[in-house]
Design a protein around this motif. Structure first.
Motif, short mmCIF file in Angstrom:
data_model
loop_
_atom_site.label_atom_id
_atom_site.label_comp_id
_atom_site.label_asym_id
_atom_site.label_seq_id
_atom_site.Cartn_x
_atom_site.Cartn_y
_atom_site.Cartn_z
N GLY A 49 0.83 -1.21 0.00
CA GLY A 49 0.00 0.00 0.00
C GLY A 49 0.86 1.26 0.00
O GLY A 49 0.57 2.22 -0.72
N LEU A 100 -14.25 -1.84 -4.29
CA LEU A 100 -14.04 -3.25 -4.65
C LEU A 100 -13.08 -3.96 -3.70
O LEU A 100 -12.82 -5.15 -3.85
N HIS A 101 -12.52 -3.25 -2.73
CA HIS A 101 -11.56 -3.86 -1.80
C HIS A 101 -12.30 -4.84 -0.88
O HIS A 101 -13.20 -4.44 -0.16
N ASP A 102 -11.90 -6.11 -0.94
CA ASP A 102 -12.65 -7.06 -0.10
C ASP A 102 -11.79 -7.91 0.83
O ASP A 102 -12.31 -8.76 1.55
N SER A 146 -17.49 -2.21 5.39
CA SER A 146 -16.07 -1.95 5.18
C SER A 146 -15.90 -0.94 4.05
O SER A 146 -16.65 -0.99 3.06
CO1 B1M Z 1 -6.52 -0.10 -3.68
N1 B1M Z 1 -6.32 1.58 -2.70
N2 B1M Z 1 -7.35 0.87 -5.16
N3 B1M Z 1 -6.63 -1.84 -4.54
N4 B1M Z 1 -5.53 -0.75 -2.28
C1 B1M Z 1 -5.86 1.51 -1.32
C2 B1M Z 1 -7.01 1.40 -0.29
C3 B1M Z 1 -5.01 2.83 -1.13
C4 B1M Z 1 -4.91 3.37 0.30
C5 B1M Z 1 -3.61 2.62 -1.75
C6 B1M Z 1 -2.72 3.83 -1.64
O1 B1M Z 1 -2.88 4.78 -2.39
N5 B1M Z 1 -1.77 3.81 -0.72
C7 B1M Z 1 -5.81 3.79 -2.10
C8 B1M Z 1 -6.96 4.58 -1.48
C9 B1M Z 1 -6.62 6.05 -1.30
C10 B1M Z 1 -7.76 6.81 -0.74
O2 B1M Z 1 -8.91 6.49 -0.79
N6 B1M Z 1 -7.41 7.93 -0.17
C11 B1M Z 1 -6.31 2.79 -3.14
C12 B1M Z 1 -6.73 3.15 -4.45
C13 B1M Z 1 -6.53 4.61 -4.85
C14 B1M Z 1 -7.29 2.23 -5.36
C15 B1M Z 1 -7.86 2.51 -6.76
C16 B1M Z 1 -8.70 3.78 -6.89
C17 B1M Z 1 -6.66 2.52 -7.73
C18 B1M Z 1 -6.97 2.88 -9.16
O3 B1M Z 1 -7.78 2.26 -9.79
N7 B1M Z 1 -6.27 3.90 -9.63
C19 B1M Z 1 -8.68 1.24 -7.04
C20 B1M Z 1 -10.14 1.39 -6.55
C21 B1M Z 1 -11.01 0.29 -7.04
C22 B1M Z 1 -12.37 0.35 -6.33
O4 B1M Z 1 -12.49 -0.12 -5.21
N8 B1M Z 1 -13.36 0.96 -6.97
C23 B1M Z 1 -7.96 0.23 -6.18
C24 B1M Z 1 -7.90 -1.13 -6.47
C25 B1M Z 1 -7.24 -2.08 -5.70
C26 B1M Z 1 -7.07 -3.54 -6.13
C27 B1M Z 1 -8.30 -4.13 -6.84
C28 B1M Z 1 -5.87 -3.63 -7.04
C29 B1M Z 1 -6.71 -4.21 -4.75
C30 B1M Z 1 -7.94 -4.79 -3.99
C31 B1M Z 1 -8.07 -6.29 -4.17
C32 B1M Z 1 -9.12 -6.86 -3.27
O5 B1M Z 1 -9.48 -6.32 -2.22
N9 B1M Z 1 -9.62 -8.01 -3.69
C33 B1M Z 1 -6.19 -3.01 -3.95
C34 B1M Z 1 -5.42 -3.13 -2.75
C35 B1M Z 1 -4.96 -4.53 -2.40
C36 B1M Z 1 -5.09 -2.01 -1.94
C37 B1M Z 1 -4.17 -1.96 -0.71
C38 B1M Z 1 -2.72 -1.98 -1.23
C39 B1M Z 1 -4.33 -3.02 0.35
C40 B1M Z 1 -5.75 -3.19 0.91
C41 B1M Z 1 -5.81 -4.46 1.72
O6 B1M Z 1 -6.33 -5.46 1.27
N10 B1M Z 1 -5.15 -4.44 2.92
C42 B1M Z 1 -4.58 -0.53 -0.09
C43 B1M Z 1 -3.47 0.13 0.70
C44 B1M Z 1 -3.67 0.02 2.21
O7 B1M Z 1 -4.74 -0.18 2.71
N11 B1M Z 1 -2.61 0.21 2.94
C45 B1M Z 1 -5.19 0.14 -1.23
C46 B1M Z 1 -5.06 -5.62 3.77
C47 B1M Z 1 -6.35 -5.76 4.60
C48 B1M Z 1 -6.20 -6.94 5.54
O8 B1M Z 1 -6.47 -4.57 5.37
O9 B1M Z 1 -8.58 -3.84 4.16
O10 B1M Z 1 -7.44 -2.33 5.86
P1 B1M Z 1 -7.82 -3.68 5.40
O11 B1M Z 1 -8.67 -4.40 6.53
C49 B1M Z 1 -8.27 -4.43 7.89
C50 B1M Z 1 -8.80 -3.25 8.72
O12 B1M Z 1 -8.94 -2.06 7.99
C51 B1M Z 1 -10.07 -3.78 9.30
O13 B1M Z 1 -9.81 -5.17 9.51
C52 B1M Z 1 -8.95 -5.65 8.49
C53 B1M Z 1 -8.02 -6.65 9.10
O14 B1M Z 1 -7.12 -6.04 10.00
N12 B1M Z 1 -11.35 -3.69 8.61
C54 B1M Z 1 -12.51 -3.71 9.33
C55 B1M Z 1 -11.65 -3.65 7.30
N13 B1M Z 1 -12.97 -3.66 7.13
C56 B1M Z 1 -13.52 -3.70 8.36
C57 B1M Z 1 -14.86 -3.74 8.77
C58 B1M Z 1 -15.13 -3.77 10.15
C59 B1M Z 1 -14.10 -3.76 11.07
C60 B1M Z 1 -12.78 -3.74 10.70
O15 B1M Z 1 -16.36 -3.83 10.64
C61 B1M Z 1 -17.43 -4.15 9.79
#
Ligand code: B1M
Length: 215
Positions: A49, A100-102, A146
């Motif tokens: 990320g 779409l993040h799942d 989420s």
């Molecule tokens: Co994207 N993405 N992404 N992405 N992606 C982020 C979120 C981003 C922060 C990356 C960055 O710039 N550093 C950024 C968002 C910036 C912002 O909004 N300010 C971003 C972006 C910009 C995008 C696109 C717009 C990129 C583009 O197309 N130009 C695009 C958007 C698509 C869309 O959704 N419409 C996009 C696409 C993608 C992929 C498809 C390539 C892929 C997702 C694949 C998938 O999910 N199947 C992806 C990924 C993997 C990420 C990062 C790198 C990792 C997310 C992740 O899975 N983390 C992410 C960077 C980051 O977050 N550091 C990023 C691991 C996961 C275990 O953590 O989801 O946080 P997380 O969940 C945690 C907690 O947050 C919590 O528990 C979990 C376990 O600890 N939690 C909950 C989550 N949901 C909860 C619900 C709860 C309680 C806790 O209660 C109900």
């Protein structure tokens, strides 16, 4: 510890087979599933990320990393689900509309199932009306949402507002989570709870069900 760092490094490179294999090795070596998840898989994804944020890597790299993450999660998941526990309650979960993040949402679902919850997982890109309709249809007392994008966070408020409009906010409680969220944001939009990670989501949801009040 070395192996957990190697899992993170292979995940960063998007090497799904190596991540799957090394996750199995770490578990065989006696590391707890939660530790492998937090210090291997999630640690690697956090680096991905950050590198994406500073344009050091690009979207295809992130997609490969996500695939590698799932290769590891597939190995860890059965262990997190292993314990036989009585049904603790029902929860509807999903990633909000436009998002779409799942991966994180799926982890929360795994933790909930491991804690004995029946989970109705609506997937990603879920419209507010679908969350509410699913809670009504399944008689679920909790909706878990989420969001990973700052642009999709406002959808959560629509769900909270819709529950109020329908007079359901006492019966159906809401919890929100995801990397860009905070407890302050949850309060601002009128959600009942904020979950930092899967473990805290389970605790909060249990408290919500027990009190049907604010957790
Ligand atoms: Co994207 N993405 N992404 N992405 N992606 C982020 C979120 C981003 C922060 C990356 C960055 O710039 N550093 C950024 C968002 C910036 C912002 O909004 N300010 C971003 C972006 C910009 C995008 C696109 C717009 C990129 C583009 O197309 N130009 C695009 C958007 C698509 C869309 O959704 N419409 C996009 C696409 C993608 C992929 C498809 C390539 C892929 C997702 C694949 C998938 O999910 N199947 C992806 C990924 C993997 C990420 C990062 C790198 C990792 C997310 C992740 O899975 N983390 C992410 C960077 C980051 O977050 N550091 C990023 C691991 C996961 C275990 O953590 O989801 O946080 P997380 O969940 C945690 C907690 O947050 C919590 O528990 C979990 C376990 O600890 N939690 C909950 C989550 N949901 C909860 C619900 C709860 C309680 C806790 O209660 C109900």
């Amino acid at each position: 510890m070395e192996i957990l760092k190697r899992i993170a490094a292979e995940l960063e490179r998007g090497h799904d087979q190596q991540v799957g294999q090394m996750t199995r090795e770490a578990l065989a070596a006696g590391f707890a599933p939660k530790q492998v998840l937090d210090e291997g898989l999630i640690a690697g994804m956090n680096v991905v990320g950050e590198k994406f944020r500073v344009h050091e890597i690009f979207l295809p790299d992130v997609l490969l990393a996500a695939r590698a993450m799932y290769a590891g999660m597939d190995v860890v998941k059965p262990l997190l689900l292993k314990e036989e526990v009585p049904v603790a309650g029902k929860a509807v979960i999903g990633t909000v509309q436009g998002d779409l993040h799942d991966i994180g949402k799926n982890l929360v679902g795994i933790m909930l199932k491991g804690a004995g919850f029946e989970v109705i997982d609506l997937g990603n890109d879920v419209a507010p009306e679908r969350f509410v309709a699913a809670a009504e249809e399944h008689g679920a007392p909790v909706i878990g949402m989420s969001a990973l994008l700052t642009t999709t966070m406002p959808v959560m408020k629509k769900v909270v507002d819709l529950l109020r409009q329908k007079g359901l906010s006492e019966r159906v409680k809401t919890i929100v989570g995801g990397a860009p969220l905070s407890a302050d944001f949850a309060r601002e939009i009128g959600a009942d709870a904020y979950g930092y990670d899967g473990v805290s989501a389970v605790d909060r949801i249990k408290a919500l069900i027990a009190t049907r009040g604010v957790a």
